[in-house]
Scaffold this active site. Structure first.
Site, PDB file in Angstrom:
ATOM      1  CG  HIS A 161      -3.607  -0.905 -68.366  1.00 41.79           C
ATOM      2  ND1 HIS A 161      -4.839  -0.519 -68.904  1.00 41.79           N
ATOM      3  CD2 HIS A 161      -3.436   0.075 -67.426  1.00 41.79           C
ATOM      4  CE1 HIS A 161      -5.443   0.267 -68.252  1.00 41.79           C
ATOM      5  NE2 HIS A 161      -4.519   0.711 -67.495  1.00 41.79           N
ATOM      6  CG  ASP A 370      -2.642  -9.302 -75.024  1.00 42.10           C
ATOM      7  OD1 ASP A 370      -2.698  -8.124 -74.506  1.00 42.10           O
ATOM      8  OD2 ASP A 370      -3.286  -9.234 -76.166  1.00 42.10           O
TER       9      ASP A 370
HETATM   10  C1  GDG Z   1      -2.812  -3.194 -73.344  1.00 46.35           C
HETATM   11  C2  GDG Z   1      -2.405  -4.526 -72.954  1.00 46.35           C
HETATM   12  C3  GDG Z   1      -4.814  -4.743 -72.466  1.00 46.35           C
HETATM   13  C4  GDG Z   1      -6.169  -1.159 -82.442  1.00 46.35           C
HETATM   14  N1  GDG Z   1      -5.837  -0.782 -83.867  1.00 46.35           N
HETATM   15  C5  GDG Z   1      -6.516   0.392 -83.797  1.00 46.35           C
HETATM   16  C6  GDG Z   1      -7.217   0.599 -82.705  1.00 46.35           C
HETATM   17  N2  GDG Z   1      -7.000  -0.212 -81.754  1.00 46.35           N
HETATM   18  C7  GDG Z   1      -7.571  -0.306 -80.516  1.00 46.35           C
HETATM   19  C8  GDG Z   1      -8.557  -1.556 -80.277  1.00 46.35           C
HETATM   20  C9  GDG Z   1      -8.342  -2.036 -78.681  1.00 46.35           C
HETATM   21  C10 GDG Z   1      -6.847  -1.337 -78.665  1.00 46.35           C
HETATM   22  O1  GDG Z   1      -6.587  -0.415 -79.555  1.00 46.35           O
HETATM   23  C11 GDG Z   1      -5.771  -2.483 -78.518  1.00 46.35           C
HETATM   24  O2  GDG Z   1      -6.197  -3.078 -77.056  1.00 46.35           O
HETATM   25  P1  GDG Z   1      -5.622  -4.444 -76.767  1.00 46.35           P
HETATM   26  O3  GDG Z   1      -6.096  -4.750 -75.311  1.00 46.35           O
HETATM   27  O4  GDG Z   1      -6.062  -5.315 -77.814  1.00 46.35           O
HETATM   28  O5  GDG Z   1      -3.975  -4.368 -76.761  1.00 46.35           O
HETATM   29  P2  GDG Z   1      -2.784  -3.499 -76.408  1.00 46.35           P
HETATM   30  O6  GDG Z   1      -2.677  -2.143 -76.972  1.00 46.35           O
HETATM   31  O7  GDG Z   1      -1.590  -4.382 -76.022  1.00 46.35           O
HETATM   32  O8  GDG Z   1      -3.261  -2.932 -74.742  1.00 46.35           O
HETATM   33  C12 GDG Z   1      -3.716  -5.417 -73.348  1.00 46.35           C
HETATM   34  C13 GDG Z   1      -5.133  -3.153 -72.639  1.00 46.35           C
HETATM   35  O9  GDG Z   1      -3.754  -2.528 -72.498  1.00 46.35           O
HETATM   36  C14 GDG Z   1      -6.229  -2.705 -71.891  1.00 46.35           C
HETATM   37  O10 GDG Z   1      -5.805  -2.807 -70.375  1.00 46.35           O
HETATM   38  O11 GDG Z   1      -6.041  -5.216 -72.759  1.00 46.35           O
HETATM   39  O12 GDG Z   1      -3.552  -6.672 -72.610  1.00 46.35           O
HETATM   40  O13 GDG Z   1      -1.438  -4.948 -73.596  1.00 46.35           O
HETATM   41  O14 GDG Z   1      -9.209  -1.164 -78.174  1.00 46.35           O
HETATM   42  O15 GDG Z   1      -9.685  -1.270 -80.775  1.00 46.35           O
HETATM   43  N3  GDG Z   1      -8.201   1.659 -82.665  1.00 46.35           N
HETATM   44  C15 GDG Z   1      -8.320   2.423 -83.707  1.00 46.35           C
HETATM   45  N4  GDG Z   1      -7.787   2.308 -84.829  1.00 46.35           N
HETATM   46  C16 GDG Z   1      -7.035   1.289 -84.970  1.00 46.35           C
HETATM   47  O16 GDG Z   1      -6.203   1.191 -85.847  1.00 46.35           O
HETATM   48  N5  GDG Z   1      -9.175   3.548 -83.715  1.00 46.35           N
END
Ligand code: GDG
Length: 471
Positions: A161, A370
């Site tokens: 990821h 990212d």
């Molecule tokens: C890794 C990789 C890759 C966030 N705060 C809350 C919440 N979230 C959810 C968001 C989103 C997810 O968490 C975060 O995903 P991201 O992709 O932005 O970032 P990482 O956590 O670093 O994820 C990344 C991902 O894996 C998938 O392969 O894209 O590059 O680093 O869905 O909405 N959800 C809730 N409350 C929150 O306060 N419910």
């Protein structure tokens, strides 16, 4: 429990909660991976193996919300050495361009091997004869090879990821060859971007000495391993529906009012992680206020920082730095009832996230590096009226698809300031042209497309080759 399809990840897709009557219970965690894999698991009566968090020792397989789950135990020492140590203080910074300095400790590596072996053994017990195991992410890179040794009958897929670094960085790792060999236990290795798959293939050729051609690796034992990009996505339809709901529409209005009905709401929403570029974006915004380009009477920056990895030293330092910066900006630039930054160190339900996305005029996503960044895609899915401007780092995987965003280099403060201003001053026509195009992209390449294309290719992968290779 036995299953034809097994998903194994560091974490289970549920969180431990305390029910209203005080008894312990489980709640499905809302992440993108869970929504992606849930329907696939259900359709195939699959099983998910992972750690539920905590140090409980006698956990039995159970069902939650129709999902069959196999919990793995972790000792306090393993949490420290395998999870906080090797996974999050060695691999995480190393794979994110050394945004922080990775630490190399031999005890951490020992723990990483031990935990990976235990996960592999559990997969070997659970997977049916000839079944499929899909291993997730950087915490479990040794599982494919360990599992293949135990169960050569299985079809094994791996998905990373986070980014996979270029050879120049990866080769710092004292255990680089073991990790590459661990991944080569899979039939199909999936990455977010083609560049990451190419980094992997090149390293396999250079460091392990295998013959490669395009996205294929030819192993001396006759197996072929494929390494390809599958950019992950979101449940677009689900997010759009949520954003359209009465409750979320209402809540978005309330948020705007609570902020004093400003003309422009800027929004950042990230795990509190040093890769996400939170500090730099707030600094850029602060400079625009102090230079008079923006005004606290007309604009506010809402920053949600979700608590993350709070036991890891670098994360504690980052939290203090952001606290200080937000305090200084609000102290210097805010007025009564009009803070420069509205800062929340907290996590929220999905509905609240959707309402924030709907309320925000400018979404600011500026990671230094990212894998993908799902927040950017979720924002796009929630902009039902084709409005809203996205400022996006070139170094997020999502930038390869979301070309119509205002793309920025997060290391270039002046460039970021210019993009924030441009995005906030763009005409509705310009904003809508860009947003329409991005919405088309994300709606087509949604998470179902991601999961089915990976599983389809996995079903076809693993054919034997007849190439002559060095052994
Ligand atoms: C890794 C990789 C890759 C966030 N705060 C809350 C919440 N979230 C959810 C968001 C989103 C997810 O968490 C975060 O995903 P991201 O992709 O932005 O970032 P990482 O956590 O670093 O994820 C990344 C991902 O894996 C998938 O392969 O894209 O590059 O680093 O869905 O909405 N959800 C809730 N409350 C929150 O306060 N419910």
């Amino acid at each position: 429990m036995h299953a034809d399809l097994v998903v194994v990840a560091n974490r289970l897709p549920v969180d431990r909660i305390t029910m209203p009557d005080g008894t312990p219970g489980w709640r499905t965690s809302p992440g993108g991976l869970v929504t992606a894999l849930e329907p696939v698991l259900r359709a195939n009566d699959g099983v998910w193996i992972g750690w539920p968090g905590g140090t409980d020792q006698d956990l039995q397989p159970f069902e939650a919300d129709g999902l069959r789950l196999v919990p793995m135990t972790m000792t306090a020492e393993e949490i420290e050495e395998f999870y906080e140590g090797f996974s999050n203080a060695t691999l995480w910074p190393l794979y994110h361009d050394l945004v922080a300095k990775p630490e190399f400790h031999r005890e951490w590596w020992d723990a990483y091997q031990r935990v990976n072996r235990r996960f592999a053994e559990r997969c070997a017990e659970v997977a049916s004869e000839g079944g499929t195991v899909w291993v997730q992410d950087y915490q479990l890179q040794l599982v494919p090879a360990m599992l293949r040794e135990l169960r050569p009958d299985l079809r094994i897929g791996f998905y990373l990821h986070i980014p996979f670094p270029p050879a120049e960085l990866f080769q710092q790792l004292p255990w680089r060859r073991q990790l590459l060999e661990g991944l080569l236990g899979a039939d199909l290795v999936g990455f977010q971007l083609p560049g990451a798959a190419q980094n992997f293939i090149r390293l396999v050729r250079q460091r392990v000495g295998h013959k490669t051609h395009r996205d294929l690796v030819y192993l001396p034992d006759g197996r072929t391993v494929r390494a390809t990009a599958y950019p992950i996505s979101i449940d677009y339809a689900g997010f759009e529906e949520l954003a359209r709901s009465e409750a979320v529409t209402q809540r978005a209005k309330e948020i705007r009012e609570a902020l004093g009905n400003p003309e422009k709401i800027f929004l950042g929403c990230d795990r509190l992680d040093y890769t996400k570029g939170i500090y730099a974006r707030l600094r850029a915004y602060g400079e625009l206020l102090s230079e008079g380009e923006l005004d606290v009477e007309q604009a506010v920056f809402v920053q949600v920082a979700v608590p993350s990895r709070e036991q890891v030293e670098q994360y504690k330092i980052l939290r203090d730095e952001i606290d200080r910066l937000v305090g200084r900006l609000n102290g210097d630039l805010g007025t009564i009832g009009r803070p420069a930054i509205s800062y929340m160190h907290s996590s929220y339900p999905r509905e609240e996230m959707a309402a924030l996305y709907r309320a925000a005029d400018v979404m600011v996503v500026t990671p230094y590096r990212d894998g993908m960044n799902l927040v950017a895609k979720e924002y796009v899915a929630c902009r039902l009226d084709d409005d809203g401007a996205l400022v996006l780092s070139e170094f997020a995987g999502a930038a390869e698809e979301l070309r119509q965003a205002w793309l920025v280099n997060p290391y270039d403060l002046n460039g970021m300031k210019a993009a924030l201003l441009e995005a906030s001053r763009a005409t509705p026509k310009e904003i809508s042209r860009r947003m329409k195009a991005m919405r088309r992209t994300v709606s087509t390449n949604d998470v179902n497309a991601w999961a089915s294309s990976f599983l389809h290719d996995l079903a076809e992968a693993g054919t034997a080759h007849d190439k002559t290779v060095r052994s």
